[in-house]
Write an enzyme that holds these catalytic residues in place. Structure first.
Site, PDB file in Angstrom:
ATOM      1  N   CYS A 153       0.806  -1.228   0.000  1.00 25.02           N
ATOM      2  CA  CYS A 153       0.000   0.000   0.000  1.00 25.02           C
ATOM      3  C   CYS A 153       0.835   1.272   0.000  1.00 25.02           C
ATOM      4  CB  CYS A 153      -0.938  -0.006   1.199  1.00 25.02           C
ATOM      5  SG  CYS A 153      -1.964  -1.489   1.256  1.00 25.02           S
ATOM      6  N   HIS A 159      -9.461   2.570  -1.682  1.00 21.63           N
ATOM      7  CA  HIS A 159      -8.023   2.288  -1.603  1.00 21.63           C
ATOM      8  C   HIS A 159      -7.557   1.356  -2.714  1.00 21.63           C
ATOM      9  CE1 HIS A 159      -4.126   1.259  -0.179  1.00 21.63           C
ATOM     10  NE2 HIS A 159      -4.469   0.165   0.474  1.00 21.63           N
ATOM     11  N   CYS A 219       0.374   2.786   6.346  1.00 21.82           N
ATOM     12  CA  CYS A 219       0.812   1.434   6.671  1.00 21.82           C
ATOM     13  C   CYS A 219       0.798   0.637   5.377  1.00 21.82           C
ATOM     14  CB  CYS A 219      -0.137   0.797   7.682  1.00 21.82           C
ATOM     15  SG  CYS A 219      -1.846   0.689   7.073  1.00 21.82           S
TER      16      CYS A 219
END
Length: 436
Positions: free
Chosen positions: A99, A392, A422
């Site tokens: 990510c 996301h 994160c």
């Protein structure tokens, strides 16, 4: 040796974020159903070039990322160059850092500019949860290789007889940590329990995120940084993120059942980010080149940091490790920041990190600091809403955060902003930008 990070080239010029752009983010199997990450990447880079009115031949490097890989096109960056009318001699390579992927691509381009090897580059990332590399079982994969080597009909028949019906079923990609087998949602549940984060607090954060994102869109604040995407066969388009609950009410969140621990859990579909499709990109230049070409940058990179922790317990704590390092490298403290943008993978993960920012014990035991990172001022935190609302697409989130915080700082007359996330694998990323 100084702790300060010098994010400049040999001439002392800063790294300018000239502009940033993204597609709208869409929930899995909705507006971008059937559109690959590569196609979305080409879409956003094409539009970024068009809006910048920059000759594509000026682009010296493109670094792009993807988390859910396409086996047919493993180097998405090079395919974007070849598919957008850019000069074929443009250097291009792909990166992946879960990510935090587009944080990495941005830093890679910035570091190439810092060395003096180039002055202009594009960075970003794209992911599709709707166009997936569907695999086969290990037993079928083994048999297919053997089948390719078999010569006689009898040998081929013997190979087929080894397979059962279940071996023929397709295998979707796992949304789980390879080394532990834990899904991201299970990790979020771990964190909710470790840090005693209530269901009510998680739902309240999700409601805040959706409410602020709705207000942001309705105020027209994202018009400069989100393009309208026309979807093949070009009979439809999307010009707004479609995950946002525009009529969010706090009471509605309580109706959902826990998704990952049915009996004792608190993480639900409503206080988690959904699987999402989308792409984003930023145009970076040396400060001198940007000014020579007549651009007014939306911001400059002041510092950045990447960190890693163990994956077995509470691995989505990346912001709590990367942020203090980025602050130290910028010569700043948390209270010096004008705005804070933290990726909201899950409400539980976000609240756990916020809690540890304020913990002196965490700072002493995990960071070797004698004071806490600092308590987050909510008037500075994710003021436009966060990933819980916007969605996301894994590789696209980093450059969304950076672009969004730069534009908001610009509207407020300048300042410094933190973008942090994160990432799977226990990874963390943080970047501090300054805006004039």
């Amino acid at each position: 040796m100084s702790d300060r990070q010098q994010v400049t080239n040999a001439r002392g010029e800063r790294i300018a974020i000239v502009s940033g752009l993204r597609t709208p983010f869409a929930k899995q199997a909705t507006a971008f159903h059937g559109v690959s990450a590569l196609d979305m990447g080409k879409m956003v880079v094409n539009e970024l070039l068009s809006r910048s009115e920059l000759n594509p031949k000026e682009i010296e490097q493109l670094v792009y990322g993807q988390v859910v890989q396409m086996p047919a096109a493993p180097n998405i960056a090079r395919e974007i160059v070849l598919g957008t009318g850019m000069d074929v001699s443009t250097d291009a390579y792909s990166v992946t850092r879960a990510c935090a992927t587009s944080f990495q691509s941005t830093v890679n381009v910035a570091e190439s500019i810092m060395t003096g090897n180039m002055d202009i580059g594009i960075a970003g990332g794209a992911d599709s949860s709707s166009v997936l590399p569907i695999g086969v079982s290990k037993k079928l994969a083994h048999a297919l290789v053997d089948l390719n080597k078999a010569r006689s009909f009898g040998q081929k028949l013997a190979i087929f007889r080894r397979l059962g019906l279940k071996d023929l079923l397709p295998v979707p990609p796992a949304v789980a940590e390879y080394s532990t087998g834990l899904s991201m949602g299970q990790t979020a549940e771990q964190m909710a329990k470790t840090y005693n984060i209530s269901r009510a607090d998680q739902d309240a954060l999700a409601h805040r995120s959706h409410t602020l994102a709705t207000e942001t869109w309705n105020a027209g604040k994202l018009a400069e940084e989100v393009m309208a995407a026309h979807v093949p066969p070009y009979k439809s388009f999307i010009d707004r993120d479609n995950n946002i609950r525009e009529n969010s009410t706090l009471e509605s969140y309580a109706k959902l059942r826990p998704a990952f621990d049915r009996k004792h859990g608190s993480v639900t579909a409503a206080n988690s980010t959904p699987l999402t499709d989308g792409a984003s990109a930023v145009l970076l230049m040396s400060e001198g080149r940007a000014k020579a070409l007549g651009y007014t940058p939306i911001g400059y990179i002041k510092s950045y940091a990447f960190t890693a922790i163990d994956v077995w317990q509470d691995m989505l704590m990346g912001p709590s490790y990367a942020t203090p390092l980025a602050l130290k490298r910028a010569g700043m403290e948390l209270e010096d920041l004008t705005l804070i943008e933290m990726h909201e993978a899950f409400a539980a993960q976000t609240l756990a990190n916020m809690q540890m920012f304020a913990s002196k014990k965490f700072a002493e035991e995990k960071l070797g600091r004698n004071r806490a990172i600092g308590e987050i001022d909510m008037s500075k935190f994710n003021v436009l809403g966060g990933s819980l609302a916007y969605g996301h697409p894994f590789a696209a989130t980093g450059t969304r955060l950076v672009t969004q915080v730069c534009h908001e700082l610009k509207r407020r007359g300048g300042g410094t902003g933190l973008a942090t996330a994160c990432a799977a694998g226990g990874l963390g990323a943080a970047m501090i930008v300054e805006v004039e």
